[in-house]
Motif scaffolding. Structure first.
Motif: not given
Length: 323
Positions: A158-178
């Motif tokens: 679970y921990s390792r899956a979340m590392v990858r997911i967080c990296a991609e969610e960061t992109f989602h966060h930035k595009q939404g903010k923009e």
């Protein structure tokens, strides 16, 4: 002869094994598939990871509906990539849950039958394109706060899956903010549209962190066993402290007349959260509960031929290998 179930208190060695298990967690070690673990630890992980996976899959629906109506080819490409990411997140998480002994079919059946939960946030409609931006900035922003914490989870897969997911969610966060900041600086009509979207999504986003700690029966055990490293209220506070100043700087006003900054603690303090609405949505009475489940059931049924083709291919490969 009575066969003792592994990981249950009736096992005469349970106390010694539990102490060793908790000592590993205290040392910061990750538990891996096949390691001894209390049955309740396994059950809580399956509950959380499968619910998380379901949320990723159902979460594709409110934004996916706007792919054909994106205002530009650039926005369409970004949204396509984002929705595909969510599908991949669901796959990572279902795989992580499978390492605990539950099958994909069991988890999917629980979702489609309505027995399994998914994030209540996805039971709200997306009425305008501004909703897509707000989801990216705020909903994914809250998700990142929670998922960053889960990346420190004591269970390795679970921990390792979340590392990858967080990296991609960061992109989602930035595009939404923009996207939101662009509208916040736009015409009067655009500013009103994005303020309306904020008004619709503000409280559901705060509810995403879960009930207050005093109303969250699972939290103490999840903290003790390192599944969670922060409480619901701590995650919600981190979200508020980061996002409220940014929203105000953008000229957007969270729809909370009691929202205030506390000089002593350095925290933004929110007003009463409408928990009656939260529990109503959790119990299946949200604006889009039925629609979301119907959509997932329809997609599952329409994909039946793919599953059957894969099974036939697998059987043929096995038969060829046996020849």
């Amino acid at each position: 002869m009575v066969r003792l179930r592994i990981g249950y208190p009736e096992d005469p060695d349970y106390g010694e094994r539990l102490a060793e298990f908790e000592a590993r967690i205290a040392r910061g070690e990750k538990l891996e598939p096949g390691d001894w673990m209390p049955a309740e630890y396994r059950r809580q992980l399956i509950r959380m990871i499968s619910q998380h996976a379901h949320s990723e899959w159902v979460g594709m629906l409110p934004e996916g509906a706007w792919i054909p109506r994106a205002p530009s080819i650039r926005r369409k490409l970004i949204l396509l990539a984002k929705v595909q990411d969510e599908a991949g997140h669901g796959q990572y998480l279902y795989h992580a849950a499978e390492t605990l002994g539950v099958t994909r079919e069991e988890m999917v059946e629980a979702l489609l039958s309505g027995r399994a939960k998914y994030s209540n946030i996805f039971n709200y409609p997306t009425l305008t394109w501004a909703d897509v931006g707000i989801i990216g900035w705020l909903v994914d922003g809250m998700a990142i706060k929670n998922q960053t914490m889960l990346a420190q989870c004591s269970y390795g897969p679970y921990s390792r899956a979340m590392v990858r997911i967080c990296a991609e969610e960061t992109f989602h966060h930035k595009q939404g903010k923009e996207a939101v900041l662009l509208y916040a600086k736009g015409s009067r009509k655009q500013r009103q549209m994005v303020q309306d979207a904020l008004n619709r999504w503000w409280w559901p986003t705060l509810m995403m962190a879960g009930p207050h700690d005093t109303d969250s029966p699972h939290t103490p055990l999840l903290l003790r066993w390192g599944i969670k490293t922060k409480t619901n209220d701590q995650v919600r506070q981190e979200f508020l402290n980061e996002h409220v100043p940014e929203l105000l700087d953008a000229g957007l006003i969270p729809p909370d007349p009691d929202l205030r900054y506390d000089e002593k603690t350095g925290n933004w303090i929110h007003g009463p959260i409408p928990w009656d609405e939260f529990w109503k949505v959790i119990q299946g009475e949200g604006p889009m509960n039925r629609h979301r489940l119907e959509a997932r059931r329809r997609a599952h049924e329409e994909g039946r031929w793919v599953r059957e083709a894969l099974e036939a291919h697998g059987r043929r490969r096995l038969a060829q290998a046996a020849d």
